[in-house]
Write an enzyme that holds these catalytic residues in place. Sequence first.
Site, PDB file in Angstrom:
ATOM      1  N   HIS A   1      85.446 -39.084  61.616  1.00  0.00           N
ATOM      2  CA  HIS A   1      86.662 -38.330  61.962  1.00  0.00           C
ATOM      3  C   HIS A   1      86.452 -37.709  63.338  1.00  0.00           C
ATOM      4  CE1 HIS A   1      90.025 -35.649  62.045  1.00  0.00           C
ATOM      5  NE2 HIS A   1      89.208 -34.625  62.194  1.00  0.00           N
TER       6      HIS A   1
ATOM      7  N   ASP B   1      93.950 -38.893  59.522  1.00  0.00           N
ATOM      8  CA  ASP B   1      93.952 -40.020  60.468  1.00  0.00           C
ATOM      9  C   ASP B   1      94.701 -41.208  59.856  1.00  0.00           C
ATOM     10  OD1 ASP B   1      92.068 -38.569  62.229  1.00  0.00           O
ATOM     11  OD2 ASP B   1      90.732 -38.849  60.540  1.00  0.00           O
TER      12      ASP B   1
ATOM     13  N   GLN C   1      76.293 -23.677  51.513  1.00  0.00           N
ATOM     14  CA  GLN C   1      77.399 -23.997  50.603  1.00  0.00           C
ATOM     15  C   GLN C   1      77.025 -25.171  49.689  1.00  0.00           C
ATOM     16  OE1 GLN C   1      81.104 -24.378  52.788  1.00  0.00           O
ATOM     17  NE2 GLN C   1      81.127 -22.208  53.326  1.00  0.00           N
TER      18      GLN C   1
ATOM     19  N   ALA D   1      91.585 -17.862  54.655  1.00  0.00           N
ATOM     20  CA  ALA D   1      92.506 -17.052  55.462  1.00  0.00           C
ATOM     21  C   ALA D   1      92.906 -17.751  56.755  1.00  0.00           C
ATOM     22  CB  ALA D   1      91.860 -15.705  55.785  1.00  0.00           C
TER      23      ALA D   1
ATOM     24  N   ILE E   1      94.840 -23.696  58.040  1.00  0.00           N
ATOM     25  CA  ILE E   1      94.940 -24.765  57.042  1.00  0.00           C
ATOM     26  C   ILE E   1      94.994 -24.144  55.640  1.00  0.00           C
ATOM     27  CG2 ILE E   1      93.783 -26.771  55.992  1.00  0.00           C
ATOM     28  CD1 ILE E   1      92.709 -27.463  58.770  1.00  0.00           C
ATOM     29  N   GLY E   2      94.164 -23.124  55.420  1.00  0.00           N
ATOM     30  CA  GLY E   2      94.181 -22.432  54.129  1.00  0.00           C
ATOM     31  C   GLY E   2      95.582 -21.954  53.785  1.00  0.00           C
TER      32      GLY E   2
ATOM     33  N   VAL F   1      86.679 -30.583  55.086  1.00  0.00           N
ATOM     34  CA  VAL F   1      87.728 -30.683  56.110  1.00  0.00           C
ATOM     35  C   VAL F   1      87.202 -30.132  57.441  1.00  0.00           C
ATOM     36  CG1 VAL F   1      90.049 -29.884  56.754  1.00  0.00           C
ATOM     37  CG2 VAL F   1      89.558 -30.505  54.376  1.00  0.00           C
TER      38      VAL F   1
ATOM     39  N   ASN G   1      85.329 -29.294  60.729  1.00  0.00           N
ATOM     40  CA  ASN G   1      84.654 -30.217  61.665  1.00  0.00           C
ATOM     41  C   ASN G   1      83.309 -29.724  62.144  1.00  0.00           C
ATOM     42  OD1 ASN G   1      86.448 -32.402  61.864  1.00  0.00           O
ATOM     43  ND2 ASN G   1      87.878 -31.128  63.023  1.00  0.00           N
TER      44      ASN G   1
ATOM     45  N   ARG H   1      98.384 -40.492  59.913  1.00  0.00           N
ATOM     46  CA  ARG H   1      98.881 -40.621  61.292  1.00  0.00           C
ATOM     47  C   ARG H   1      99.069 -42.095  61.654  1.00  0.00           C
ATOM     48  NH1 ARG H   1      94.559 -36.210  63.715  1.00  0.00           N
ATOM     49  NH2 ARG H   1      95.913 -34.383  63.560  1.00  0.00           N
TER      50      ARG H   1
HETATM   51  P1  NAX Z   1      91.065 -21.433  61.383  1.00  0.00           P
HETATM   52  O1  NAX Z   1      90.189 -20.940  62.479  1.00  0.00           O
HETATM   53  O2  NAX Z   1      92.507 -21.045  61.366  1.00  0.00           O
HETATM   54  O3  NAX Z   1      90.457 -20.967  59.986  1.00  0.00           O
HETATM   55  C1  NAX Z   1      89.123 -21.145  59.663  1.00  0.00           C
HETATM   56  C2  NAX Z   1      88.780 -20.058  58.667  1.00  0.00           C
HETATM   57  O4  NAX Z   1      87.463 -20.304  58.208  1.00  0.00           O
HETATM   58  C3  NAX Z   1      88.802 -18.648  59.256  1.00  0.00           C
HETATM   59  O5  NAX Z   1      89.637 -17.821  58.464  1.00  0.00           O
HETATM   60  C4  NAX Z   1      87.337 -18.223  59.190  1.00  0.00           C
HETATM   61  O6  NAX Z   1      87.190 -16.831  58.939  1.00  0.00           O
HETATM   62  C5  NAX Z   1      86.834 -19.063  58.036  1.00  0.00           C
HETATM   63  N1  NAX Z   1      85.379 -19.243  58.019  1.00  0.00           N
HETATM   64  C6  NAX Z   1      84.535 -19.408  59.065  1.00  0.00           C
HETATM   65  N2  NAX Z   1      83.276 -19.506  58.635  1.00  0.00           N
HETATM   66  C7  NAX Z   1      83.313 -19.419  57.287  1.00  0.00           C
HETATM   67  C8  NAX Z   1      82.319 -19.434  56.271  1.00  0.00           C
HETATM   68  N3  NAX Z   1      81.024 -19.547  56.573  1.00  0.00           N
HETATM   69  N4  NAX Z   1      82.714 -19.313  54.991  1.00  0.00           N
HETATM   70  C9  NAX Z   1      84.014 -19.165  54.677  1.00  0.00           C
HETATM   71  N5  NAX Z   1      85.008 -19.123  55.600  1.00  0.00           N
HETATM   72  C10 NAX Z   1      84.656 -19.263  56.886  1.00  0.00           C
HETATM   73  O7  NAX Z   1      90.880 -23.006  61.358  1.00  0.00           O
HETATM   74  P2  NAX Z   1      91.822 -24.114  60.681  1.00  0.00           P
HETATM   75  O8  NAX Z   1      92.875 -24.492  61.631  1.00  0.00           O
HETATM   76  O9  NAX Z   1      92.202 -23.644  59.333  1.00  0.00           O
HETATM   77  O10 NAX Z   1      90.809 -25.358  60.619  1.00  0.00           O
HETATM   78  C11 NAX Z   1      89.698 -25.362  59.768  1.00  0.00           C
HETATM   79  C12 NAX Z   1      88.785 -26.531  60.086  1.00  0.00           C
HETATM   80  O11 NAX Z   1      89.464 -27.757  59.862  1.00  0.00           O
HETATM   81  C13 NAX Z   1      88.312 -26.599  61.533  1.00  0.00           C
HETATM   82  O12 NAX Z   1      86.922 -26.894  61.536  1.00  0.00           O
HETATM   83  C14 NAX Z   1      89.094 -27.757  62.098  1.00  0.00           C
HETATM   84  O13 NAX Z   1      88.420 -28.364  63.190  1.00  0.00           O
HETATM   85  C15 NAX Z   1      89.163 -28.661  60.917  1.00  0.00           C
HETATM   86  N6  NAX Z   1      90.169 -29.737  60.935  1.00  0.00           N
HETATM   87  C16 NAX Z   1      89.848 -30.920  60.354  1.00  0.00           C
HETATM   88  C17 NAX Z   1      90.728 -31.962  60.260  1.00  0.00           C
HETATM   89  C18 NAX Z   1      90.343 -33.248  59.591  1.00  0.00           C
HETATM   90  O14 NAX Z   1      91.170 -34.172  59.617  1.00  0.00           O
HETATM   91  N7  NAX Z   1      89.167 -33.413  58.993  1.00  0.00           N
HETATM   92  C19 NAX Z   1      92.077 -31.868  60.862  1.00  0.00           C
HETATM   93  C20 NAX Z   1      92.532 -30.466  61.065  1.00  0.00           C
HETATM   94  C21 NAX Z   1      91.463 -29.520  61.557  1.00  0.00           C
HETATM   95  O15 NAX Z   1      91.303 -29.689  62.931  1.00  0.00           O
END
Ligand code: NAX
Length: 324
Positions: free
Chosen positions: A187, A159, A112, A13, A16-17, A129, A131, A162
Site C-alpha cells: 500500500h 486502492d 499492540q 479520535a 478515520i475513526g 490501516v 501507515n 479506487r
Molecule cells: P489522524 O491523525 O486523524 O488520527 C490518528 C489517531 O491515532 C489520532 O487520534 C492519534 O491520537 C491516534 N494515535 C496515535 N498513536 C496512537 C497509539 N499508539 N495508540 C492509539 N492511538 C494512537 O489520522 P487518520 O486520518 O485517521 O489516519 C490514520 C492512519 O491511516 C494514518 O497512518 C494514515 O496514513 C492511514 N491511512 C491508511 C490508508 C490505507 O489505505 N491503508 C488510507 C487512509 C490513511 O491515509
Amino acid sequence: MPTPVNVTVTGAAGQIGYALLFRIASGQLLGPDVPVRLRLLEITPALKAAEGTAMELEDCAFDLLSGIDITDDLKTAFDGTNVALLVGARPRSAGMERGDLLEANGGIFGPQGKAINDHAAGDVRVLVVGNPANTNALIAQQHAPDVPADRFTAMTRLDHNRALSQLSAKLGVPVGTIEKMTIWGNHSATQYPDLYTAQVNGRSAAEQVEESWLKDTFIPTVAKRGAAIIEARGASSAASAANAAVDHVHDWVNGTDWTSSSVVSDGSYGVPEGLICSFPCRSVDGAWQIIQGVEINEFSRGKIDASVQELTDERDAVRQLGLI
Ligand code: NAX
C-alpha cells in the site's frame, strides 16, 4: 440477542475513526443482526476527544451497540477482542527519515501485537490501516506468535476500490460489471493495480482501454490518489478509508469470491514467504485464501517485483532496527 462481538479501534479520535465508528455501530461491519461492543484505544491526550465521539455514538441510539469502552491501556483495549482495527499510527513529519518512521511505528505496533497475542479472543482478526500499513502489520504479527499469522492483514481495499471506480468511469460501465480487480504489492506508490487480470463483461479490462491510458494514467492515478485527495481536501482520505476498512472486514467475515487484501505470503507468485503483501484473495468460511493461477505477463511481473522489493526492503529495515 446474541453475545456482542468486541471490536477494537485504535486511533479512535482521529478522522478515520470518526468516519468508521458509526458504521461499525450501525451494523455495516459485521451484519445487521450482530451486536457490537466498541473498544476505543487512544493516546492519553486524545482520550477526551474519544469521549466526545462516544457521546455522539450514544446519541445515535444504535440498536446493535451494546457498549463503549475508552482507554489508553493496551490490555483493556484488546481484552477478548474479536476484531481489531489498527488505525492510529505515527505519521511522517517534516525531515523524518524512513528509519525514524519505521522505528516510531514499531514502538506502536510491536506492543499492540503483543497485547493482541496475550489478551485477544481466539478468533481475533486484525486489519492494519495505519501507515506504513503492510510493514506495521508485519511488526504486529511478529509480536503475536500464538495467533495464526493469517489473522493479520493490511488494507489495500481502498486502492482496490479506487481502481474499480477509475475503470468504471473510463469505460462508462457500472462498478458491478467489473470482476477480478487486483492490487498487488505494497500500500504505497509502488502498488500495482492490474487491469490484465480485471475483467469487464467477461473480457480482459486491459483489452478495452488504450495501453497508454493503462500505463500512464490509470496506474499513477490509483497509486497517487491519496496525495491528490490531500491536495484537494487539505486532509487525507478519511470516509473512503473507513469505507474500505468496513468492506475488508465485512468480506473477510461474510465471504467474497474476489477482492484485494494484504495477507501473509505463503510464497505464492514468487512473493517471499512471510511478507504481508496485497494479492487477489477470496474469503471462505471466514478465512482469506490467495487466489491461485492468475496469469502474469512480463509488464505485470516487473511491477509486482518492484513493489515486493519495497516490502522486502521495509522488512529488512525493521529487522535491522530490532523491531521484529
Ligand atoms: P489522524 O491523525 O486523524 O488520527 C490518528 C489517531 O491515532 C489520532 O487520534 C492519534 O491520537 C491516534 N494515535 C496515535 N498513536 C496512537 C497509539 N499508539 N495508540 C492509539 N492511538 C494512537 O489520522 P487518520 O486520518 O485517521 O489516519 C490514520 C492512519 O491511516 C494514518 O497512518 C494514515 O496514513 C492511514 N491511512 C491508511 C490508508 C490505507 O489505505 N491503508 C488510507 C487512509 C490513511 O491515509
